[in-house]
Design an enzyme around this catalytic site. Structure first.
Site, mmCIF file in Angstrom:
data_model
loop_
_atom_site.group_PDB
_atom_site.id
_atom_site.type_symbol
_atom_site.label_atom_id
_atom_site.label_comp_id
_atom_site.label_asym_id
_atom_site.label_seq_id
_atom_site.Cartn_x
_atom_site.Cartn_y
_atom_site.Cartn_z
ATOM 1 N N HIS A 23 0.798 -1.224 0.000
ATOM 2 C CA HIS A 23 0.000 0.000 0.000
ATOM 3 C C HIS A 23 0.834 1.280 0.000
ATOM 4 C CE1 HIS A 23 -4.275 -1.336 0.732
ATOM 5 N NE2 HIS A 23 -3.599 -2.473 0.760
ATOM 6 N N ASP A 124 -5.001 6.592 2.270
ATOM 7 C CA ASP A 124 -5.370 5.268 1.781
ATOM 8 C C ASP A 124 -6.880 5.133 1.968
ATOM 9 O OD1 ASP A 124 -5.890 2.272 1.954
ATOM 10 O OD2 ASP A 124 -3.742 2.275 1.487
ATOM 11 N N PHE A 197 -10.362 -6.434 10.379
ATOM 12 C CA PHE A 197 -10.008 -6.003 9.022
ATOM 13 C C PHE A 197 -11.235 -5.941 8.108
ATOM 14 C CE2 PHE A 197 -7.946 -6.863 4.797
ATOM 15 C CZ PHE A 197 -7.335 -5.622 4.684
ATOM 16 N N SER A 276 5.859 -9.617 -3.546
ATOM 17 C CA SER A 276 6.807 -9.500 -2.436
ATOM 18 C C SER A 276 6.363 -10.235 -1.177
ATOM 19 C CB SER A 276 7.019 -8.017 -2.095
ATOM 20 O OG SER A 276 5.781 -7.399 -1.756
ATOM 21 N N GLN A 332 10.432 -6.060 -12.770
ATOM 22 C CA GLN A 332 9.249 -6.684 -13.365
ATOM 23 C C GLN A 332 8.677 -5.917 -14.549
ATOM 24 O OE1 GLN A 332 6.570 -9.196 -11.115
ATOM 25 N NE2 GLN A 332 4.946 -7.692 -11.453
ATOM 26 N N SER A 352 0.516 -6.408 -10.397
ATOM 27 C CA SER A 352 1.055 -7.348 -11.372
ATOM 28 C C SER A 352 0.159 -7.451 -12.601
ATOM 29 C CB SER A 352 1.239 -8.728 -10.738
ATOM 30 O OG SER A 352 2.294 -8.703 -9.791
ATOM 31 N N GLN A 372 -7.304 -10.920 -5.279
ATOM 32 C CA GLN A 372 -6.619 -11.665 -6.335
ATOM 33 C C GLN A 372 -7.558 -12.599 -7.102
ATOM 34 O OE1 GLN A 372 -3.361 -13.491 -4.197
ATOM 35 N NE2 GLN A 372 -2.545 -11.500 -3.580
#
Length: 449
Positions: A23, A124, A197, A276, A332, A352, A372
């Site tokens: 983030h 954020d 969360f 990562s 990358q 990604s 994801q």
């Protein structure tokens, strides 16, 4: 006093980061761009001490932006705290126990030190409490969303999704923008009503419509239906991405990835990387190696960990030889932009996915957590620029089949054409007259105007 550099009536933007996972970096990159565009505006960057030490190694002042200063906020952990390792979100939950008080106290200190009251909160998007803080100060709140647009829409539609889930619904075709998604693709945080969360994310979805604008790491027309739904629910949406292109990172290639790629045939190399944070379990790593060996595909693997210790030696030696290269880190964006790369085996994290689009490279997705699964589903079913590994985990057979689908035949050709079209859209968005550039100019006006 630092505030004497300019009039106390000048602009002072407070930036609140979520100091976990990926983030911080994109938000800091965006703030540096805004700070460079408005040098008379002060920026105070709030993150945890651990995070700031990695981002500001020379001290609290930023070497590239003299109007940017970092401030440490308490991460909530008691002195001597060591994560148990049993719960990966444990540090996040500890941190959430002390917000927003930890930000409030340091915010007052920054105002005193710099001699200016805060005139904007740039945060954020996770920080629901920033809506109240901005309202109390009569300043604009501009949250930044760093994940995918479809994930943002899911958080705004949480109540509807939970209702469908409660009636054993398996698809989300009743929700515009999410009709391609299945319940199995949904983030577990959307369905969890109790943990800290997920509660944070639910509260975020409730207050985001109050924001002056929501900034997204995306580009216009990437998914018009999702974009339309977001614009109908939020006051203003500013797609200013892909962040990584503004400006693109310089090439750092200490492990010789690019020279190695130069020696390979066009669109032949499989690039493997899981970001990562993520490392697949040992049996899945073995399956990937065997699949690469089975398809005889040359490969470049950015492996986070000790490859020699964690991959069976005979498999590693058999698969690499002159055909493969395993490195601890790869540049990358530059790798994916190389003509030799024909497929990207990825966890389907949003950064990604964007970087694969920018490179015009088809994807083989194996999601693990967060958004994801939604990203992998969008790659396969919405944009049709890649495939997900059948069964949701790497096996030798499923991985080999997925690689064959994106690398060869008519299906692979169509996938490459579609991802090539998205590549042109992404690059066009950041051109001087592109949509992301125009949106960035509007963002600067909101934040510093």
């Amino acid at each position: 006093m630092a505030g004497s550099e300019d009039s106390p009536a000048g602009k002072h933007v407070a930036v609140f980061t979520f100091p976990f996972a990926s983030h911080v970096a994109p938000l800091l990159s965006l703030v540096r761009r805004i700070a460079a565009a408005s040098p008379a505006t002060m920026f105070s960057f709030f993150s945890s001490e651990k995070s700031n030490l990695t981002r500001f190694p020379g001290g609290r002042r930023d070497a590239t932006c003299p109007n940017l200063v970092a401030y440490d906020v308490w991460d909530g952990a008691p002195e001597g705290y060591v994560p148990s390792g049993r719960n990966p979100v444990e540090p996040v939950e500890i941190f959430l126990r002390v917000v927003p008080g930890n930000f409030e106290s340091v915010l007052h200190a920054a105002e005193r030190e710099r001699g200016r009251k805060i005139t904007c909160l740039l945060t954020d998007a996770f920080y629901w409490f920033a809506a109240d803080m901005a309202q109390e100060r009569s300043v604009p709140w501009v949250p930044v969303w760093t994940a995918s647009p479809c994930a943002l829409l899911a958080h705004l539609e949480t109540d509807s999704i939970r209702q469908i889930f409660g009636t054993s619904g398996m698809t989300l075709d009743a929700i515009p923008g999410l009709s391609a998604m299945r319940m199995m693709d949904m983030m577990k945080e959307v369905l969890d009503e109790t943990a800290p969360f997920p509660t944070m994310l639910y509260r975020m979805g409730q207050v985001l419509p109050q924001a002056a604008a929501v900034v997204a790491n995306s580009f216009e027309n990437i998914d018009p239906i999702v974009e339309g739904e977001l614009r109908s629910k939020l006051r203003k949406v500013l797609d200013v991405g892909p962040f990584v292109l503004s400006p693109p990172p310089p090439l750092s290639d200490e492990h010789g990835c690019i020279p190695w790629l130069d020696e390979q045939e066009t669109a032949s190399v499989v690039y493997v990387s899981f970001g990562s944070v993520i490392r697949p379990p040992p049996h899945e790593i073995t399956a990937i190696v065997k699949a690469l060996d089975k398809t005889a595909s040359p490969f470049l693997w950015s492996y986070r960990g000790d490859a020699k210790a964690e991959i069976p030696r005979e498999l590693l030696e058999s698969a690499t030889g002159t055909r493969g290269k395993v490195v601890p880190w790869a540049p990358q964006l530059h790798v994916l932009g190389h003509r030799a790369v024909g497929a990207f085996v990825t966890h389907s994290g949003w950064n990604s996915v964007l970087e694969s689009m920018i490179g015009g490279v088809p994807m083989v997705g194996r999601p693990f957590f967060g958004d994801q699964s939604m990203n992998a589903r969008a790659v396969e079913a919405v944009w049709q620029i890649g495939v997900a590994v059948e069964g949701g985990a790497f096996t030798e057979e499923a991985t080999a089949v997925a690689l064959e689908r994106v690398l060869a035949g008519e299906e692979g050709k169509r996938i490459r054409e579609r991802v090539g079209a998205l590549k042109e859209m992404a690059l066009g968005a950041v051109e001087p007259q592109g949509s992301s550039t125009r949106n960035f100019d509007a963002l600067v006006e909101i934040v510093t105007g």
